[in-house]
Design an enzyme around this catalytic site. Sequence first.
Site, PDB file in Angstrom:
ATOM      1  N   GLY A 101       0.807  -1.216   0.000  1.00 50.20           N
ATOM      2  CA  GLY A 101       0.000   0.000   0.000  1.00 50.20           C
ATOM      3  C   GLY A 101       0.837   1.262   0.000  1.00 50.20           C
ATOM      4  CB  THR A 102       4.412   1.919  -0.830  1.00 50.48           C
ATOM      5  OG1 THR A 102       4.962   0.988   0.113  1.00 50.48           O
ATOM      6  CG2 THR A 102       5.325   3.124  -0.953  1.00 50.48           C
ATOM      7  CB  SER A 136       3.963   2.015   3.232  1.00 51.29           C
ATOM      8  OG  SER A 136       4.241   3.215   2.550  1.00 51.29           O
ATOM      9  CG  ASN A 137       6.456  -1.912   5.229  1.00 51.60           C
ATOM     10  OD1 ASN A 137       5.889  -1.586   4.189  1.00 51.60           O
ATOM     11  ND2 ASN A 137       7.685  -2.398   5.238  1.00 51.60           N
ATOM     12  CG  HIS A 184     -35.466 -32.881   6.148  1.00 51.44           C
ATOM     13  ND1 HIS A 184     -34.217 -33.270   5.726  1.00 51.44           N
ATOM     14  CD2 HIS A 184     -35.550 -33.225   7.466  1.00 51.44           C
ATOM     15  CE1 HIS A 184     -33.572 -33.846   6.732  1.00 51.44           C
ATOM     16  NE2 HIS A 184     -34.353 -33.818   7.804  1.00 51.44           N
ATOM     17  CB  SER A 314     -43.010  -9.622 -14.153  1.00 51.61           C
ATOM     18  OG  SER A 314     -42.902 -10.101 -15.474  1.00 51.61           O
ATOM     19  CB  SER A 315     -40.377  -6.421 -17.953  1.00 54.12           C
ATOM     20  OG  SER A 315     -39.909  -7.677 -18.417  1.00 54.12           O
ATOM     21  CE  LYS A 320     -43.456 -13.753 -11.077  1.00 52.16           C
ATOM     22  NZ  LYS A 320     -42.320 -13.453 -10.200  1.00 52.16           N
ATOM     23  CB  VAL A 321     -45.455  -7.993  -5.923  1.00 51.64           C
ATOM     24  CG1 VAL A 321     -44.544  -7.298  -4.927  1.00 51.64           C
ATOM     25  CG2 VAL A 321     -46.454  -7.005  -6.504  1.00 51.64           C
ATOM     26  CD  GLU A 327     -35.788 -12.033  -5.688  1.00 47.60           C
ATOM     27  OE1 GLU A 327     -36.557 -12.946  -6.020  1.00 47.60           O
ATOM     28  OE2 GLU A 327     -35.689 -10.965  -6.331  1.00 47.60           O
TER      29      GLU A 327
END
Length: 468
Positions: A101-102, A136-137, A184, A314-315, A320-321, A327
């Site tokens: 990261g110098t 830097s170190n 399950h 939806s397009s 639709k929702v 997500e």
Amino acid sequence: MSPTETRIEHDSMGELAVPAAALWGAQTQRAVQNFPLSGRTMPRAFIRALAQVKSAAASANAGLGLLEAEVAAAIVAVAAEVAAGRHDAQFPVDVFQTGSGTSSNMNANEVIARLAAARLGRAVHPNDQVNMSQSSNDAIPTAIHVGALLALREDLLPALLGLAATLQRREQEFAGRVKTGRTHLMDAMPLTLAQELSGWRTQIEHGIERLRSVEPRLLALAQGGTAVGTGINAEPRFAAQFCAALADLTGLPFQPSRNFFESLATQDSAVELSGQLRVIAVGLMKIANDLRWMNSGPLAGLGEIALPALQPGSSIMPGKVNPVIPEAVAMIAAQVMGGDATIAIAGQSGNFQLNVMLPVIAWNLLENIRLLANAVRALDQKAIAGFTVDAARLDAALERNPILVTALNPVIGYERGAAIAKRALAEGRPIAEVAAVMTGLPATRLAALLDPRALTRGGIVDRGGSGS
């Protein structure tokens, strides 16, 4: 001033043309030319922390009589401007640069030196004065710790505490709402919705505890180790003075590392913190997926809850929702897991006295904290705080749940219970109705044995919020 105008700067390698309007100098310009690799610069939280390192170092050096008070005051003043984000455009160095990261350290030194010189009306040297008693170190590992701890305290921990509080409030709201459990993805014994949410809350509280457990090691700083851990060119009292100045600046009780060789050669604390962030990401993905399943439908899925409707889903399919917040949270969780893998690999790159993947560790660690904080707030405010429950649907599923027969095992045995469950499922009849026919037990006793609410008791030893 034309964007194409330049001025000549010099460093130990010679002269170099630098954009005339830039605050940086030759070493930063070399990095800009050498590393046009990703277009991804160091994050805001890192630049802030590095500026605070420069400020604390100037204060410590002045206190030790090593740096002229007027120069130190100018460095402290302009470092505060950098920390506040007033000069972010002056930090163009790519994340993928020299492993120490110098380039980023010199970028900060050059910008602060130029700003301080303008304030003083005389030259300030980026190495001899802004970088005094530093390498830097040790400056970059210190900035990683400072940036990460501030981001935790100011951003992620408050977000997690807020989510835990929302979950606890909703637990109280749904304390008497019984539903079918699932293991399950199949019907299982009943529980209350509050109990289900308490599991999520405890995940979040454990995440808070895990983050707090890392803090003592983040508070231990590499600053003072300089080049290889021996502290060459730093006055012996510098590390303690630096930590005191940084504590005054940030309000956090920073202390010098008890072993500078470890703090320069490894990034174990960053790896540890990253692992705890991964655990939180795993928990968030679990919660997000539970919400998606519970919200699924509205007709062909579980339909137990309805998440807030935030946008068309939806397009092509009107009406639709989709569960967009869970997500998005799940995608952030996946990203954080990937960042953790990068940090784990980078943490192995401590060759002898220095880790040489510091910038990529810094970027992933701070980005993961930022992403998680944003994800937690979104999940809290746009999903969990506002979902509604379809009580009729929960009750209907519960009444038909054949697994309620488990409660009869001590009375009639497992095999007779299995026969009752299969018949109830095949005939689509309530389990109590079939059990009455097949066992001859009185209706009142069956009602008591199969009471879903009675079957939900237990499972929580302490409902107190350990993370609050």
